[in-house]
Design a protein around this motif. Structure first.
Motif, PDB file in Angstrom:
ATOM      1  N   THR A 135       0.809  -1.255  -0.205  1.00  0.00           N
ATOM      2  CA  THR A 135      -0.351   0.406  -0.281  1.00  0.00           C
ATOM      3  C   THR A 135       0.698   1.327  -0.142  1.00  0.00           C
ATOM      4  OG1 THR A 135      -1.568  -1.057   1.595  1.00  0.00           O
ATOM      5  CG2 THR A 135      -1.846   1.242   1.344  1.00  0.00           C
ATOM      6  N   ALA A 136       2.245   1.271   0.091  1.00  0.00           N
ATOM      7  CA  ALA A 136       2.785   2.650   0.752  1.00  0.00           C
ATOM      8  C   ALA A 136       3.668   2.750  -0.542  1.00  0.00           C
ATOM      9  CB  ALA A 136       4.309   2.353   1.819  1.00  0.00           C
ATOM     10  N   ALA A 137       3.319   1.195  -1.819  1.00  0.00           N
ATOM     11  CA  ALA A 137       4.311   1.926  -3.190  1.00  0.00           C
ATOM     12  C   ALA A 137       3.189   2.818  -3.450  1.00  0.00           C
ATOM     13  CB  ALA A 137       4.013   0.202  -3.599  1.00  0.00           C
ATOM     14  N   GLY A 138       1.929   2.534  -3.360  1.00  0.00           N
ATOM     15  CA  GLY A 138       0.523   4.117  -4.271  1.00  0.00           C
ATOM     16  C   GLY A 138       1.053   5.143  -3.245  1.00  0.00           C
ATOM     17  N   SER A 139       2.148   4.989  -2.391  1.00  0.00           N
ATOM     18  CA  SER A 139       2.063   6.825  -2.368  1.00  0.00           C
ATOM     19  C   SER A 139       3.284   7.249  -2.142  1.00  0.00           C
ATOM     20  CB  SER A 139       2.400   6.359  -0.297  1.00  0.00           C
ATOM     21  OG  SER A 139       1.395   6.339   0.447  1.00  0.00           O
ATOM     22  N   ALA A 140       4.404   6.330  -2.231  1.00  0.00           N
ATOM     23  CA  ALA A 140       5.213   6.124  -3.322  1.00  0.00           C
ATOM     24  C   ALA A 140       5.457   6.583  -4.271  1.00  0.00           C
ATOM     25  CB  ALA A 140       6.277   5.488  -3.598  1.00  0.00           C
ATOM     26  N   GLY A 141       4.461   6.622  -5.448  1.00  0.00           N
ATOM     27  CA  GLY A 141       3.648   7.123  -6.073  1.00  0.00           C
ATOM     28  C   GLY A 141       3.001   7.933  -6.228  1.00  0.00           C
ATOM     29  N   LEU A 221     -10.185  10.612   0.431  1.00  0.00           N
ATOM     30  CA  LEU A 221      -8.761  11.044  -0.638  1.00  0.00           C
ATOM     31  C   LEU A 221      -9.287  11.281  -2.222  1.00  0.00           C
ATOM     32  CD1 LEU A 221      -8.216   9.133   1.590  1.00  0.00           C
ATOM     33  CD2 LEU A 221      -7.214   7.581   0.428  1.00  0.00           C
ATOM     34  N   ALA A 222     -10.083  11.015  -2.540  1.00  0.00           N
ATOM     35  CA  ALA A 222     -10.541  12.149  -4.602  1.00  0.00           C
ATOM     36  C   ALA A 222     -10.308  13.124  -3.962  1.00  0.00           C
ATOM     37  CB  ALA A 222     -12.049  10.375  -5.076  1.00  0.00           C
ATOM     38  N   PHE A 223     -11.363  13.675  -2.810  1.00  0.00           N
ATOM     39  CA  PHE A 223     -11.265  14.866  -2.967  1.00  0.00           C
ATOM     40  C   PHE A 223     -10.462  15.521  -2.825  1.00  0.00           C
ATOM     41  CE2 PHE A 223     -12.288  19.241  -0.131  1.00  0.00           C
ATOM     42  CZ  PHE A 223     -12.268  19.556  -1.073  1.00  0.00           C
ATOM     43  N   LEU A 224      -9.651  14.983  -1.941  1.00  0.00           N
ATOM     44  CA  LEU A 224      -7.597  15.899  -1.990  1.00  0.00           C
ATOM     45  C   LEU A 224      -7.458  15.784  -3.278  1.00  0.00           C
ATOM     46  CD1 LEU A 224      -7.294  14.840   1.636  1.00  0.00           C
ATOM     47  CD2 LEU A 224      -7.776  17.262   0.930  1.00  0.00           C
ATOM     48  N   THR A 225      -7.438  14.922  -3.360  1.00  0.00           N
ATOM     49  CA  THR A 225      -6.201  14.733  -4.691  1.00  0.00           C
ATOM     50  C   THR A 225      -6.799  15.199  -5.770  1.00  0.00           C
ATOM     51  OG1 THR A 225      -6.017  12.569  -3.986  1.00  0.00           O
ATOM     52  CG2 THR A 225      -5.002  13.162  -6.297  1.00  0.00           C
ATOM     53  N   ALA A 226      -8.071  14.983  -6.445  1.00  0.00           N
ATOM     54  CA  ALA A 226      -8.728  16.194  -7.776  1.00  0.00           C
ATOM     55  C   ALA A 226      -8.794  17.757  -7.686  1.00  0.00           C
ATOM     56  CB  ALA A 226      -9.674  15.658  -7.925  1.00  0.00           C
ATOM     57  N   HIS A 227      -8.751  17.996  -5.808  1.00  0.00           N
ATOM     58  CA  HIS A 227      -8.886  19.706  -5.757  1.00  0.00           C
ATOM     59  C   HIS A 227      -7.804  20.330  -4.502  1.00  0.00           C
ATOM     60  CE1 HIS A 227     -12.899  19.742  -7.816  1.00  0.00           C
ATOM     61  NE2 HIS A 227     -13.066  18.369  -6.993  1.00  0.00           N
ATOM     62  N   ALA A 262       2.781  15.169  -2.647  1.00  0.00           N
ATOM     63  CA  ALA A 262       3.491  14.569  -3.042  1.00  0.00           C
ATOM     64  C   ALA A 262       4.288  14.291  -1.404  1.00  0.00           C
ATOM     65  CB  ALA A 262       5.396  15.400  -3.456  1.00  0.00           C
ATOM     66  N   LEU A 263       3.808  15.431  -0.865  1.00  0.00           N
ATOM     67  CA  LEU A 263       4.375  15.465   0.840  1.00  0.00           C
ATOM     68  C   LEU A 263       3.406  14.706   1.651  1.00  0.00           C
ATOM     69  CD1 LEU A 263       4.769  19.150   2.585  1.00  0.00           C
ATOM     70  CD2 LEU A 263       6.373  17.272   2.600  1.00  0.00           C
ATOM     71  N   ILE A 264       1.928  14.494   0.683  1.00  0.00           N
ATOM     72  CA  ILE A 264       1.008  13.893   1.540  1.00  0.00           C
ATOM     73  C   ILE A 264       1.665  12.545   1.747  1.00  0.00           C
ATOM     74  CG2 ILE A 264      -1.031  12.434   1.395  1.00  0.00           C
ATOM     75  CD1 ILE A 264      -1.983  15.428   0.482  1.00  0.00           C
ATOM     76  N   GLY A 265       2.378  11.856   0.043  1.00  0.00           N
ATOM     77  CA  GLY A 265       2.683  10.591  -0.184  1.00  0.00           C
ATOM     78  C   GLY A 265       3.686  10.189   0.700  1.00  0.00           C
ATOM     79  N   VAL A 266       5.181  11.122   0.688  1.00  0.00           N
ATOM     80  CA  VAL A 266       6.060  10.723   1.848  1.00  0.00           C
ATOM     81  C   VAL A 266       5.735  10.987   3.287  1.00  0.00           C
ATOM     82  CG1 VAL A 266       7.340  11.784   2.772  1.00  0.00           C
ATOM     83  CG2 VAL A 266       7.506  12.139   0.286  1.00  0.00           C
ATOM     84  N   SER A 267       4.428  11.032   3.529  1.00  0.00           N
ATOM     85  CA  SER A 267       4.393  10.690   5.347  1.00  0.00           C
ATOM     86  C   SER A 267       3.790   9.605   4.944  1.00  0.00           C
ATOM     87  CB  SER A 267       3.671  12.320   5.078  1.00  0.00           C
ATOM     88  OG  SER A 267       3.363  11.868   6.975  1.00  0.00           O
ATOM     89  N   ALA A 318       0.478  15.605   8.007  1.00  0.00           N
ATOM     90  CA  ALA A 318      -0.427  15.224   9.285  1.00  0.00           C
ATOM     91  C   ALA A 318      -1.545  14.556   8.394  1.00  0.00           C
ATOM     92  CB  ALA A 318      -0.689  16.283  10.182  1.00  0.00           C
ATOM     93  N   MET A 319      -2.127  15.004   7.230  1.00  0.00           N
ATOM     94  CA  MET A 319      -3.241  14.092   6.115  1.00  0.00           C
ATOM     95  C   MET A 319      -2.242  12.646   6.262  1.00  0.00           C
ATOM     96  SD  MET A 319      -6.124  13.202   5.758  1.00  0.00           S
ATOM     97  CE  MET A 319      -7.245  14.426   6.465  1.00  0.00           C
ATOM     98  N   GLY A 320      -0.677  13.405   5.444  1.00  0.00           N
ATOM     99  CA  GLY A 320      -0.362  11.936   4.700  1.00  0.00           C
ATOM    100  C   GLY A 320      -0.065  10.824   5.542  1.00  0.00           C
ATOM    101  N   ALA A 321       0.006  11.245   7.025  1.00  0.00           N
ATOM    102  CA  ALA A 321       0.240   9.143   7.858  1.00  0.00           C
ATOM    103  C   ALA A 321      -1.111   8.722   8.001  1.00  0.00           C
ATOM    104  CB  ALA A 321       0.687  10.315   9.419  1.00  0.00           C
ATOM    105  N   LEU A 322      -2.112   9.287   7.713  1.00  0.00           N
ATOM    106  CA  LEU A 322      -2.796   8.998   7.831  1.00  0.00           C
ATOM    107  C   LEU A 322      -3.661   8.368   6.386  1.00  0.00           C
ATOM    108  CD1 LEU A 322      -4.858  11.509  10.116  1.00  0.00           C
ATOM    109  CD2 LEU A 322      -3.934   9.189  11.094  1.00  0.00           C
ATOM    110  N   TRP A 323      -3.436   8.757   5.450  1.00  0.00           N
ATOM    111  CA  TRP A 323      -3.924   8.856   3.697  1.00  0.00           C
ATOM    112  C   TRP A 323      -4.227   7.269   3.540  1.00  0.00           C
ATOM    113  CZ3 TRP A 323      -5.144  12.604   1.010  1.00  0.00           C
ATOM    114  CH2 TRP A 323      -5.236  12.298  -0.066  1.00  0.00           C
ATOM    115  N   LEU A 324      -3.963   6.378   3.408  1.00  0.00           N
ATOM    116  CA  LEU A 324      -3.925   5.022   2.920  1.00  0.00           C
ATOM    117  C   LEU A 324      -3.546   4.229   4.086  1.00  0.00           C
ATOM    118  CD1 LEU A 324      -2.001   5.174  -0.497  1.00  0.00           C
ATOM    119  CD2 LEU A 324      -4.614   5.446  -0.054  1.00  0.00           C
ATOM    120  N   ALA A 325      -3.457   4.595   5.300  1.00  0.00           N
ATOM    121  CA  ALA A 325      -3.010   3.637   6.617  1.00  0.00           C
ATOM    122  C   ALA A 325      -4.674   3.260   6.564  1.00  0.00           C
ATOM    123  CB  ALA A 325      -3.122   4.630   7.304  1.00  0.00           C
ATOM    124  N   THR A 326      -5.205   3.729   6.348  1.00  0.00           N
ATOM    125  CA  THR A 326      -6.241   2.030   6.425  1.00  0.00           C
ATOM    126  C   THR A 326      -6.778   1.931   5.570  1.00  0.00           C
ATOM    127  OG1 THR A 326      -7.658   3.635   4.529  1.00  0.00           O
ATOM    128  CG2 THR A 326      -8.103   4.348   7.016  1.00  0.00           C
TER     129      THR A 326
END
Length: 411
Positions: A135-141, A221-227, A262-267, A318-326
């Motif tokens: 899942t973290a690989a998605g964040s790397a992307g 996630l989709a709202f934030l990524t798109a907007h 990108a920062l969201i992805g790093v975190s 902060a949001m990145g640390a919780l982003w795909l953790a679900t």
């Protein structure tokens, strides 16, 4: 732990999400070129999310029947064709139609198919952590995609960037040579068929709770990524001359918008791997409830304060640390309760809820912006959904079906 299947899966997810997470950067260029409303391209991205969700259980079921690699190739083909044809699209309807193909492409190269392969290749002891790493690989992307997209947009038209992205998808398929995971267990005469398992799952209240809870994840996630790139470009105060942020080469709010994703992805790399590790030790449902509650607090705090470059950075971390953790916790919970035999299909159904939320978040974001000139209403709706998800995971029954007493088991 780091077996070839996990590494290959990470590569494919990384590239798939690098492209997918960059679509928000095309909002302003495409709208300006064709003089469209913000809702027009937002609805195209919303359809992409919806068809990603529709395609997820379909591709997962096909992978369990015909093989993972064939389905991943089919998904990549949809992705490439959708991107290439989108580069020639000149009307909102054309973009919206072609984003159906892109959505199917993400489904065939994304979490549902890849996590099922990784889950089968990992031991029981390391499965949750392996799912977290994949899942973290998605964040790397997400780290790589938006800055690369912004760099390319600075050098060439958006149409050429779509063509370049299709090439990245094709190259990623080289990883399939290393993806040789154990096949799904063959159903014996004692095993339940897929239809019977699906019927039982759909009657199980816990499955419904997980399904509803994942909705808000997709919405946020989709709202934030798109907007968020456009939101930051328009709403954030200017980058101050001589500030630390400017010294890092970030001189405009449009660049800051790409960097925020990108920062969201790093975190999130650390957050997702940590969530996967914690899922091996503690109750997954309580971990999920905690993550959704923290997301709610972070989103509310951000919108209640002035939007500055500094608060954007803090929010992104902060949001990145919780982003795909679900994701590793939700997929792990599905495997824990319902077993591995049809994990891909069952998780695909749960993921459909995620993408319904994504569709609503992206579409409402564009529509509400055109109506009110602001994302505030949509943002607060997301905060409410996050709180709902935190609550609704609490009654989930984590005990595996096989261990439930007959009086408790779902008929």
């Amino acid at each position: 732990m780091f077996n070839p299947v996990l590494i290959a899966g990470c590569i494919i997810i990384l590239v798939s999400f690098a492209v997918r997470s960059s679509f928000g950067l095309f909002q302003i260029p495409i709208a300006q070129e064709f003089n469209w409303l913000r809702e027009d391209f937002s609805f195209a991205i919303a359809i992409q999310n919806l068809f990603w969700g529709i395609g997820q259980p379909m591709f997962s079921a096909l992978a369990e029947k015909y093989g993972d690699r064939k389905v991943i190739i089919a998904g990549a083909a949809c992705y490439v064709i959708g991107l290439v044809l989108s580069s020639f699209a000149i009307t909102p309807g054309q973009h919206q139609l072609l984003e159906m193909l892109v959505g199917f492409g993400i489904a065939g190269t994304g979490f549902g198919v890849i996590l099922a392969v990784v889950g089968r290749a990992a031991s029981d002891k390391h499965r949750s952590l392996a799912l977290g790493i994949a899942t973290a690989a998605g964040s790397a992307g997400q780290i790589v995609g938006p800055p690369v997209a912004q760099m390319l947009l600075n050098q060439m038209p958006w149409q050429s960037v779509f063509i370049a992205f299709s090439g990245f998808i094709i190259v990623s398929l080289a990883a399939l040579f290393f993806m040789r995971a154990p096949l799904p267990a063959k159903a014996s005469h004692q095993d339940e068929k897929m239809g019977a398992v699906l019927k039982k799952a759909l009657k199980d209240p816990s499955f419904a709770f997980i399904f509803i809870g994942f909705f808000s994840c997709g919405y946020q996630l989709a709202f934030l990524t798109a907007h968020v790139p456009a939101f930051i470009a328009e709403m954030c105060s200017a980058v101050a001359p001589g500030s630390i942020i400017q010294s890092l080469g970030i001189t405009s709010t449009s660049t800051l918008g790409a960097v925020a994703i990108a920062l969201i992805g790093v975190s999130n790399i650390g957050g997702t791997v940590t969530a996967g590790w914690l899922g091996n030790k503690y109750s997954r449902k309580y971990l999920l409830a905690g993550i959704y509650l923290l997301r709610t607090i972070v989103a509310a705090a951000f919108i209640l304060n002035p939007i500055t470059p500094e608060t954007v950075v803090l929010f992104s971390i902060a949001m990145g640390a919780l982003w795909l953790a679900t994701v590793p916790l939700t997929s792990g919970l599905v495997a824990q309760i319902y077993g591995l035999r049809y994990m891909g299909t069952l998780y695909g159904l749960v993921f459909f809820s995620h993408q319904l939320g994504g569709f609503l978040g992206v579409w409402l974001g564009g529509m509400m912006y055109d109506l009110y000139g602001s994302y505030t209403v949509v943002w607060w709706v997301g905060v409410g959904f996050g709180l709902l998800s935190a609550i609704i995971h609490l009654p989930v029954e984590e005990k595996p079906w096989a261990d439930r007493k007959p009086s408790v088991a779902v008929a």
